[in-house]
Design an enzyme around this catalytic site. Structure first.
Site, PDB file in Angstrom:
ATOM      1  N   HIS A  26       1.594   4.467  -2.848  1.00  0.00           N
ATOM      2  CA  HIS A  26       1.672   5.922  -2.672  1.00  0.00           C
ATOM      3  C   HIS A  26       2.899   6.499  -3.383  1.00  0.00           C
ATOM      4  O   HIS A  26       2.825   7.570  -3.998  1.00  0.00           O
ATOM      5  CB  HIS A  26       1.742   6.271  -1.184  1.00  0.00           C
ATOM      6  CG  HIS A  26       0.436   6.228  -0.472  1.00  0.00           C
ATOM      7  ND1 HIS A  26      -0.684   6.919  -0.894  1.00  0.00           N
ATOM      8  CD2 HIS A  26       0.050   5.574   0.671  1.00  0.00           C
ATOM      9  CE1 HIS A  26      -1.685   6.701  -0.064  1.00  0.00           C
ATOM     10  NE2 HIS A  26      -1.264   5.884   0.889  1.00  0.00           N
TER      11      HIS A  26
ATOM     12  N   GLU B 284      -6.182   6.754  -0.748  1.00  0.00           N
ATOM     13  CA  GLU B 284      -6.095   5.509  -0.001  1.00  0.00           C
ATOM     14  C   GLU B 284      -6.800   4.364  -0.731  1.00  0.00           C
ATOM     15  O   GLU B 284      -6.343   3.219  -0.716  1.00  0.00           O
ATOM     16  CB  GLU B 284      -6.718   5.695   1.390  1.00  0.00           C
ATOM     17  CG  GLU B 284      -5.886   6.512   2.343  1.00  0.00           C
ATOM     18  CD  GLU B 284      -4.658   5.735   2.790  1.00  0.00           C
ATOM     19  OE1 GLU B 284      -4.780   4.909   3.703  1.00  0.00           O
ATOM     20  OE2 GLU B 284      -3.576   5.958   2.223  1.00  0.00           O
TER      21      GLU B 284
ATOM     22  N   HIS C  95       0.842  -1.199   0.000  1.00  0.00           N
ATOM     23  CA  HIS C  95       0.000   0.000   0.000  1.00  0.00           C
ATOM     24  C   HIS C  95       0.881   1.254   0.000  1.00  0.00           C
ATOM     25  O   HIS C  95       0.641   2.196  -0.771  1.00  0.00           O
ATOM     26  CB  HIS C  95      -0.904  -0.026   1.231  1.00  0.00           C
ATOM     27  CG  HIS C  95      -1.768   1.178   1.398  1.00  0.00           C
ATOM     28  ND1 HIS C  95      -3.102   1.203   1.041  1.00  0.00           N
ATOM     29  CD2 HIS C  95      -1.501   2.418   1.894  1.00  0.00           C
ATOM     30  CE1 HIS C  95      -3.598   2.390   1.305  1.00  0.00           C
ATOM     31  NE2 HIS C  95      -2.641   3.150   1.826  1.00  0.00           N
ATOM     32  N   GLU C  96       1.914   1.258   0.846  1.00  0.00           N
ATOM     33  CA  GLU C  96       2.811   2.413   0.892  1.00  0.00           C
ATOM     34  C   GLU C  96       3.590   2.559  -0.415  1.00  0.00           C
ATOM     35  O   GLU C  96       3.827   3.677  -0.892  1.00  0.00           O
ATOM     36  CB  GLU C  96       3.767   2.292   2.082  1.00  0.00           C
ATOM     37  CG  GLU C  96       3.079   2.295   3.440  1.00  0.00           C
ATOM     38  CD  GLU C  96       2.191   3.500   3.665  1.00  0.00           C
ATOM     39  OE1 GLU C  96       2.598   4.622   3.293  1.00  0.00           O
ATOM     40  OE2 GLU C  96       1.070   3.326   4.185  1.00  0.00           O
TER      41      GLU C  96
END
Length: 331
Positions: A136, A181, A132-133
């Site tokens: 980003h 997100e 997930h990071e």
């Protein structure tokens, strides 16, 4: 549907637009219409707030590597390789009593995971968080997110920067980050080839309990009920609750992710059919699409709430008529 990580699996050259959530696209386009926003973000960084934020993280954290929580460090490197990102940020762990992770730094980002997150999550779930990071970083969310973290920490101490009210800028960035997100949950599902691990992670983060104590099926049923159940007024209340948070509610994130998986887009991308960097279409019409997205979102919520109020008013009127009729018949 493929669900297990594969050795050597890589989404070569994948563009973040391939997995971008429509709300993210709309919110990003909306940010582009705010005059001077980038100037505010750059000013926050120029004034040294980013350096102070980075120092606060680095001074109270431990940098991970092959000999410092080596398994977590390896997972971090793997997910960046899977998303075909050459520059892998440094990874830190910090002592915090709540489970979370963050990526900050406009020029040279770092990823920070909280100790509670590492304690609670199994290997598959840690991989999902780190992926997930990485999403980003790939989607270039880090500069705006760093500015948002700075503004949240500053609170109301800086009412105006570069002629723009700070609180209004913060609200705009919060709306954008909630949407971002949702995109990065998709990135995590793709990088791990395990959408259920992403949903388990959201369940654990919501409950603060280890996954083996919880039932994912019941959590997903709860997520579906939350998204589609309730009256118009309840849906409106949920929307306004969402507006005051930096992250979408975990149950909504799980529902949104699985709806995307079930649409077939997840399998298509895993099978190698996806947009690559440099192939992105021009974004000329996206400002108009953003306005339409938010107009439809609020219009629908208020219409459903209005219908609910109207129905309740009609029921009350019927009850009063009956009550008066009963009283009249007895006189």
């Amino acid at each position: 549907m493929s669900t297990l990580p594969v050795d050597g699996y890589q989404l070569e050259g994948i563009s973040p637009r391939a997995f971008e959530h429509p709300a993210d696209r709309a919110a990003t386009a909306a940010l582009a219409t705010i005059p001077g926003l980038d100037q505010v973000v750059r000013k926050l960084i120029e004034l040294g707030y980013e350096r102070a934020l980075r120092a606060a993280y680095l001074g109270s954290s431990v940098r991970l590597g092959p000999d410092q929580l080596g398994d977590t460090w390896n997972l971090h490197n793997q997910v960046f390789k899977t998303l075909d990102i050459d520059q892998v940020p440094e990874l830190y762990i910090t002592q915090m009593p709540f489970a979370n992770a963050s990526t900050i730094g406009s020029g040279k980002p770092i990823v920070v995971v909280n100790s509670e997150l590492v304690r609670l999550l199994g290997r598959a779930e840690r991989r999902a968080v780190l992926a997930h990071e990485a999403g980003h970083v790939l989607a270039d969310h880090v500069m705006y997110h760093t500015a948002l973290v700075i503004l949240i920490r500053l609170g109301s101490s800086l009412p105006i920067i570069a002629g723009l009210p700070v609180m209004a800028v913060r609200r705009a960035l919060m709306e954008w980050y909630r949407a971002a997100e949702l995109s990065c949950d998709r990135a995590a599902a793709l990088a791990t080839r395990d959408p259920e691990a992403v949903c388990r992670t959201l369940m654990v983060l919501a409950a603060g309990a280890e996954a083996d104590q919880l039932d994912l099926g019941q959590f997903m049923a709860q997520a579906q009920d939350f998204e589609s159940g309730g009256s118009g007024l309840e849906k409106l209340s949920r929307m306004f609750l969402d507006l005051n948070m930096t992250h979408p509610l975990p149950v909504r994130r799980a529902q949104q992710l699985m709806a995307w998986v079930q649409s077939g887009d997840y399998d298509r991308i895993v099978d190698g059919d996806y947009m690559k960097r440099g192939e992105e279409p021009p974004a000329r019409a996206e400002a108009g699409e953003a306005a339409a997205h938010y107009a439809d979102r609020f219009r629908s919520a208020f219409r459903e709430a209005g219908d609910a109020v109207g129905s309740a008013t009609d029921q009350l009127a019927d009850w009063l008529r009956k009550d008066r009729g009963g009283d009249g018949g007895g006189e």
